[in-house]
Design a protein around this motif. Structure first.
Motif, mmCIF file in Angstrom:
data_model
loop_
_atom_site.group_PDB
_atom_site.id
_atom_site.type_symbol
_atom_site.label_atom_id
_atom_site.label_comp_id
_atom_site.label_asym_id
_atom_site.label_seq_id
_atom_site.Cartn_x
_atom_site.Cartn_y
_atom_site.Cartn_z
ATOM 1 N N LYS A 16 0.821 -1.217 0.000
ATOM 2 C CA LYS A 16 0.000 0.000 0.000
ATOM 3 C C LYS A 16 0.856 1.269 0.000
ATOM 4 N N THR A 17 1.839 1.347 0.877
ATOM 5 C CA THR A 17 2.688 2.544 0.935
ATOM 6 C C THR A 17 3.555 2.659 -0.314
ATOM 7 N N SER A 18 4.008 1.532 -0.844
ATOM 8 C CA SER A 18 4.774 1.561 -2.097
ATOM 9 C C SER A 18 3.912 2.083 -3.242
ATOM 10 N N LEU A 19 2.632 1.724 -3.249
ATOM 11 C CA LEU A 19 1.728 2.251 -4.280
ATOM 12 C C LEU A 19 1.555 3.755 -4.112
ATOM 13 N N THR A 20 1.458 4.220 -2.877
ATOM 14 C CA THR A 20 1.364 5.657 -2.629
ATOM 15 C C THR A 20 2.581 6.379 -3.207
ATOM 16 N N GLU A 21 3.759 5.834 -2.957
ATOM 17 C CA GLU A 21 4.979 6.426 -3.510
ATOM 18 C C GLU A 21 4.942 6.462 -5.033
ATOM 19 N N ARG A 22 4.492 5.364 -5.636
ATOM 20 C CA ARG A 22 4.444 5.297 -7.098
ATOM 21 C C ARG A 22 3.462 6.312 -7.663
ATOM 22 N N LEU A 23 2.314 6.493 -7.018
ATOM 23 C CA LEU A 23 1.332 7.478 -7.488
ATOM 24 C C LEU A 23 1.901 8.894 -7.396
ATOM 25 N N LEU A 24 2.598 9.202 -6.293
ATOM 26 C CA LEU A 24 3.204 10.522 -6.151
ATOM 27 C C LEU A 24 4.284 10.742 -7.210
ATOM 28 N N HIS A 25 5.030 9.700 -7.528
ATOM 29 C CA HIS A 25 6.070 9.810 -8.550
ATOM 30 C C HIS A 25 5.453 9.973 -9.934
ATOM 31 N N THR A 26 4.420 9.204 -10.215
ATOM 32 C CA THR A 26 3.748 9.302 -11.516
ATOM 33 C C THR A 26 3.192 10.693 -11.737
ATOM 34 N N ALA A 27 2.702 11.317 -10.663
ATOM 35 C CA ALA A 27 2.126 12.659 -10.777
ATOM 36 C C ALA A 27 3.198 13.745 -10.781
ATOM 37 N N GLY A 28 4.466 13.374 -10.604
ATOM 38 C CA GLY A 28 5.537 14.351 -10.633
ATOM 39 C C GLY A 28 5.772 15.074 -9.326
ATOM 40 N N VAL A 29 5.169 14.584 -8.227
ATOM 41 C CA VAL A 29 5.332 15.243 -6.928
ATOM 42 C C VAL A 29 6.701 14.941 -6.331
ATOM 43 N N ILE A 30 7.180 13.707 -6.514
ATOM 44 C CA ILE A 30 8.503 13.335 -6.011
ATOM 45 C C ILE A 30 9.356 12.858 -7.181
ATOM 46 N N ASP A 31 10.653 13.134 -7.109
ATOM 47 C CA ASP A 31 11.563 12.766 -8.189
ATOM 48 C C ASP A 31 12.067 11.337 -8.056
ATOM 49 N N GLU A 32 12.095 10.855 -6.815
ATOM 50 C CA GLU A 32 12.628 9.515 -6.581
ATOM 51 C C GLU A 32 11.685 8.761 -5.661
ATOM 52 N N ILE A 33 11.407 7.520 -6.015
ATOM 53 C CA ILE A 33 10.472 6.712 -5.237
ATOM 54 C C ILE A 33 11.160 6.215 -3.968
#
Length: 649
Positions: A16-33
């Motif tokens: 679940k938390t890994s998916l959250t990271e991936r969604l934030l990365h896909t949206a361009g919010v974070i540069d690195e997962i």
């Protein structure tokens, strides 16, 4: 700009938390997962979360998809922290339930989905870890349909499951099997579509099916299923498309009356309270005065922040549909309503089982007793289901628990955040007491037996099961200052929480104030107010505890223990071996039925026996047994067991 408040829910370790990271990365919010194992994820901000690699507290992050702002709420997956999920449910517009393609549908997954369906929260299912060895995509899809929701529709198929090359292909209008399944599921929930389906399934245009899919998903009648991997990113783009197309945006009128719900309370660097609020109506700005909570308290908002692009940013206001953080509401508690209650959604109250375990917290240094009480009070603000209880007679502090992991987290938090080292007594099962009959007691002002400047009379009556505690008046409201009546009411609730005749919390009763009286403010001639001659709230608190104890003793109480409803799936050949063990653990099987090579046994089991069953199950069933359980009711205990000994008054 539309807003979607989205919850990510799962059984622990489903990703679940890994998916959250991936969604934030896909949206361009974070540069690195970030990595859960490395403790570098955005939403697991507590040091303890990073150390243990699990989510303990719900966290909010924000990202944009087109013209939609998604407030993503990452929730704990471990069942010991289900209270965090409980508080989040009431503020969601939609949810993504994460299931592992390797472990499949697990006990907590079923509990979460049952609750999401009961509350009619639109939900997408994401089957994660399709790249892991042992991924069983087809089998997991059958389990999702059979155990979570019959109205589930796979929105893609997986190629090369169980390998790093696993990828997903979206199902399209050209996929005859997909459109047939889609038409079948949608027609079952739409009479007009059903009539057209019966006439000619092939004549249903795909555009009509897609529109019906969005409508029924938003109505929580259909649950689209996506496959992918949060680690590799496979299938996440399709999930994002599903989130934007199929889940409903937040509603609410920014110009309407102010109404919101507090789902989390934190503290700032200076120790000030910060309320996390989902706004359902109206707008709250800096310097606004707000009423909040059942107690009708009022506070002035000193600062506001809203979530945007991953984190929260200062803002002059927060309006309907959004999640904000508010400073300045010193008495705010989790679950409080901000402003008017009318705008809050239905389905409030308890969604999951109450905690059924309890332990006494003991400071390692006697000098830390006061600091421990303050620290536990702070923790109870953030998690009311800790249900802090103080036994003044034995000078003990008890907290409620869901499990042993929660105990470890409390211990580490007290040490790290408050500098208080503690140990715990053995974990015990929480019982409750209910009055057997009616009991009355009273003490009159200036009587020889009454050391307090107050008159208090109370009657305790049994009330319906599940009704809690109700305080009523048979005295005139104006017979004495309201502050004194309030002191009596608060003390009644506090005393019943701390324990009755056998030391357990007393519930399902009505307490009625039958007598009242006080000494008015007075003094010697030409002197200032003398509290030794005048009643104070402290007099009423002290006397209420004495009178209530006598009334309870006259009424008598029965002790009840929590009982879970369980479901146990075991290999058919061990059925005869398992049944006697269930009997020795005081479990009562209600039904048993064969399911292929397995047997499914359902029934009731005392909460105190669950841990023993969990420990014995692997050896009894060759590791193939699956146990699910959920609190169901309380049953009377034949021989009452006291919570550390009987109370004496």
């Amino acid at each position: 700009m539309h807003v979607l408040n989205l919850g990510i829910l799962a059984h622990v370790d489903a990703g679940k938390t890994s998916l959250t990271e991936r969604l934030l990365h896909t949206a361009g919010v974070i540069d690195e997962i970030g990595s859960v194992d490395d403790g570098s994820t955005r939403t697991d901000s507590m040091a303890l979360e990073r150390q243990r690699g699990i989510t303990i507290k719900s966290a909010v992050a924000s990202f944009g998809i087109g013209d939609i702002t998604v407030n993503l709420i990452d929730t704990p997956g471990h069942p010991d922290f289900i209270a965090e999920v409980e508080r989040v449910l009431g503020v969601l517009d939609g949810a993504v339930l994460v299931v592992s393609a390797v472990e499949g549908v697990q006990a907590q997954t079923r509990v979460l989905m049952r609750t999401l369906r009961r509350l009619r929260i639109p939900t997408l299912v994401f089957v994660n870890k399709t790249d892991r060895a042992g991924a069983r995509c087809d089998e997991v899809l059958r389990a999702v349909t059979g155990k979570l929701a019959a109205t589930s529709v796979a929105m893609c198929r997986v190629e090369h499951p169980g390998t790093r090359a696993a990828r997903t292909l979206a199902c399209t209008a050209d996929d005859a099997d997909f459109t047939a399944r889609l038409a079948e599921v949608l027609a079952d929930g739409d009479d007009t579509l059903l009539a057209a389906y019966v006439r000619d399934e092939a004549a249903l245009p795909y555009g009509r099916l897609r529109a019906a899919l969005a409508e029924q998903t938003r109505g929580a009648r259909v649950h689209p299923v996506y496959f992918g991997s949060a680690i590799t990113g496979a299938g996440v783009d399709a999930l994002v498309d599903g989130i934007t197309e199929l889940l409903p945006a937040a509603g609410g009128d920014a110009g309407g009356p102010v109404s919101g719900t507090v789902f989390k309370v934190g503290r700032g660097a200076a120790g000030e309270k910060i309320a996390y609020v989902r706004m359902f109506s109206g707008t709250v700005g800096v310097r606004d005065r707000l009423r909040y909570g059942a107690r009708g308290e009022e506070g002035k908002v000193t600062a506001v922040s809203v979530f945007d692009q991953g984190t929260d940013v200062p803002s002059p206001s927060v309006s309907a549909g959004r999640i904000g953080r508010l400073w300045g509401l010193g008495g705010v508690r989790i679950g409080d309503t901000i402003g008017e209650p009318d705008g809050t959604p239905p389905g409030g109250g308890r969604h999951f089982s109450p905690p059924t375990l309890e332990t006494v917290v003991v400071p390692c240094r006697g000098a830390d007793r006061a600091a421990l009480h303050l620290a536990l009070s702070r923790l109870a603000e953030q998690d009311p289901l800790i249900n802090l209880r103080q036994d003044d007679a034995r000078r003990e502090l008890s907290v409620s628990l869901y499990g042993e992991v929660q105990k470890e987290v409390i211990q580490a938090t007290l040490a790290d955040d408050f500098g208080v080292d503690v140990t715990f007594r053995e974990t015990t099962t929480i019982h409750i007491e209910r009055p057997m009959g009616t009991g009355c007691a009273a003490e009159i002002l200036h009587a020889d037996s009454n050391p307090f400047l107050a008159t208090v009379g109370l009657r305790v009556d049994p009330a319906p099961v599940g009704s809690g505690v109700d305080f009523r008046l048979e005295v005139e409201l104006g017979s004495m200052p309201y502050a004194f009546i309030r002191a009596v009411e608060e003390t009644v609730h506090a005393v019943l929480r701390s324990g009755g005749i056998h030391g357990w919390q007393v519930t399902d009763c009505t307490v009625t104030m039958t007598h009242s009286g006080y000494a008015a403010r007075q003094s010697h001639a030409h002197a200032v107010f003398d509290k030794s001659m005048s009643s104070t709230a402290g007099d009423f608190r002290g006397l209420t505890a004495v009178v209530l104890a006598r009334a309870l003793r006259q009424a008598g109480t029965r002790v009840y223990e929590p009982v879970h409803r369980f479901g146990l799936e075991i290999p058919a050949d061990v059925y005869g071996t398992v049944l006697p063990v269930l009997g020795r653990l005081r479990a009562v099987p209600r039904t048993s039925s064969p399911h292929g090579a397995s047997y499914v046994v359902e029934g009731d089991i005392p909460a105190a026996s669950v841990h023993a069953l969990e420990q014995r199950l692997p050896s009894l069933t060759r590791g193939e047994g699956v146990l699910e359980y959920d609190f169901d009711h309380y049953q009377e205990v034949a021989t009452p067991r006291s919570s550390g000994g009987e109370r004496r008054s």
